[in-house]
Design an enzyme around this catalytic site. Structure first.
Site, mmCIF file in Angstrom:
data_model
loop_
_atom_site.group_PDB
_atom_site.id
_atom_site.type_symbol
_atom_site.label_atom_id
_atom_site.label_comp_id
_atom_site.label_asym_id
_atom_site.label_seq_id
_atom_site.Cartn_x
_atom_site.Cartn_y
_atom_site.Cartn_z
ATOM 1 C CG HIS A 194 0.731 -2.679 -5.480
ATOM 2 N ND1 HIS A 194 0.164 -3.624 -4.681
ATOM 3 C CD2 HIS A 194 0.894 -1.568 -4.699
ATOM 4 C CE1 HIS A 194 -0.006 -3.123 -3.453
ATOM 5 N NE2 HIS A 194 0.436 -1.869 -3.444
ATOM 6 C CD GLU A 197 2.291 2.803 -6.138
ATOM 7 O OE1 GLU A 197 2.776 1.660 -6.237
ATOM 8 O OE2 GLU A 197 2.273 3.443 -5.062
HETATM 9 N N1 ADE Z 1 4.428 -1.459 -0.448
HETATM 10 C C1 ADE Z 1 3.817 -0.681 0.456
HETATM 11 N N2 ADE Z 1 3.197 0.333 -0.126
HETATM 12 C C2 ADE Z 1 3.403 0.207 -1.458
HETATM 13 C C3 ADE Z 1 3.000 0.938 -2.591
HETATM 14 N N3 ADE Z 1 2.261 2.040 -2.511
HETATM 15 N N4 ADE Z 1 3.414 0.510 -3.804
HETATM 16 C C4 ADE Z 1 4.168 -0.573 -3.910
HETATM 17 N N5 ADE Z 1 4.564 -1.310 -2.872
HETATM 18 C C5 ADE Z 1 4.179 -0.923 -1.653
HETATM 19 ZN ZN ZN Z 2 -0.004 -0.530 -1.899
#
Ligand code: ADE
Ligand code: ZN
Length: 349
Positions: A194, A197
């Site tokens: 990730h 975000e």
């Molecule tokens: N764990 C579950 N969903 C998540 C997200 N959108 N961003 C980071 N960690 C997560």
């Molecule tokens: Zn995620």
């Protein structure tokens, strides 16, 4: 569009299995396992699921996961998601799980993986859904903890294809996990993380340059940096984007302001995914329907996104080709007047 969305075979590449825990199953498991949860009714749950940020969601999400105790619980959770896949014509899925959420509570790694993989095997046999498993490290914990988890995963290498990185992004940049990702690569795991975000575009650069990831989960803040955009186009590094999640967590104001179609039409390899569908108001088809309504997504863009879901997957090239052809056949049958020469898979067709 709804008919086309339903009819096309699709892959999902960004899905946290703990994020598919529907309130009904949460209540059943809480009662069976005598675990206290802070809600008595679905209405109370819905009121609690009004998030203001990623952290406000994570606090509730980790509490929900406490109802998962036995191998059967992890089987039931995964099986329920696979039935949803069947109903939505998702034919391939790459599922993430967070072992530390469970091992920290005294649940063994074996219990978690056995329950999930038994359901995935049954999904292959009985539902014809192919799948891979991605083990994610919780980035709010230390790299040392991640190393311990990597060691626990090694006996299960046959079941786990890739390593990921999730949880609280701000203040926990990819650089914190450089060494453990290097070790995971040496063990032959594929890598995802990730990034971008809530964190800015520097997190995406770090995931690419320091962690050597094959895919970025989310990545929507790449649009702050033109050099990064060009890099993502040229290298075709996939972004697994989750529109309803981004709106729920206020990283995007509303769907009309989402950049996914701009990124797609600029040539980035973007895909649509549901992230934590039980918490964000919809599974994959609902995400695609929301784009159709909120961003006026065209049929040709839908086709492109759905093809990308296979292109960005860890399937073999010949398996991807089969799905591209199936998608084009169904697309032509449902929209005979549409030209198939419109962009399909960038940069070739
Ligand atoms: N764990 C579950 N969903 C998540 C997200 N959108 N961003 C980071 N960690 C997560
Ligand atoms: Zn995620």
């Amino acid at each position: 569009m709804k008919t086309l969305i339903r009819a096309l075979p699709k892959a999902e590449l960004h899905l946290h299995i703990e994020g598919t825990l529907e309130p009904k199953l949460m209540f059943r498991l809480a009662e069976k396992n005598s675990v206290n949860i802070p809600y008595d009714t679905v209405e109370e749950v819905e009121r609690a699921y009004q998030f203001t940020s990623l952290q406000s969601f994570l606090d509730i999400y980790y509490k929900g996961a406490h109802v998962l105790i036995t191998e059967e619980d992890f089987f039931d959770l995964t099986w329920a998601y696979l039935l949803k896949c069947k109903a939505q014509h998702i034919v391939h899925t790459e599922i993430m799980f967070d072992p530390q959420t469970h091992t920290q509570r005294g649940i063994t790694f074996q219990t978690v993986v056995a329950g999930i993989t038994r359901a995935l095997e049954a999904g292959k046999e009985e539902l014809r859904i192919s799948s891979f498993l991605i083990m994610s490290f919780l980035r709010h914990l230390s790299q040392e903890d991640a190393f311990t988890t990597l060691a626990e995963a090694l006996p299960f290498k046959e079941q786990i294809l890739a390593i990921g990185l999730d949880s609280s992004e701000l203040g926990n940049p990819p650089s914190k996990f450089e060494e453990v990702f290097k070790a995971a690569k040496q063990h032959g795991f594929k890598l995802v993380a990730h990034a971008g975000e809530e964190g800015d575009s520097s997190y995406i650069w770090e995931a690419i340059r320091l962690l050597n990831v094959d895919r970025i989960d989310h990545g929507i803040r790449c649009d702050e940096d033109r050099t990064l955009l060009d890099y993502l186009v040229n290298r075709q590094i996939p972004l697994t984007v989750c529109p309803l999640s981004n709106v729920s967590l206020h990283t995007v104001k509303d769907l009309a302001h989402h950049n996914i179609l701009k990124l797609l039409n600029r040539g980035l390899l973007v895909t649509v995914n549901s992230d934590d569908p039980a918490y964000f108001g919809g599974y994959l088809n609902e995400n695609l329907e929301a784009l159709s309504e909120g961003l006026d997504m065209q049929a040709s863009e839908l086709r492109h996104l759905v093809k990308n879901s296979f292109k960005a997957s860890f399937l073999k090239e010949e398996e991807k080709e089969t799905f591209y052809q199936k998608i084009d056949t169904i697309y032509k049958a449902l929209l005979p007047s549409e030209s198939i020469t419109s962009p399909g898979i960038y940069p070739n067709s």
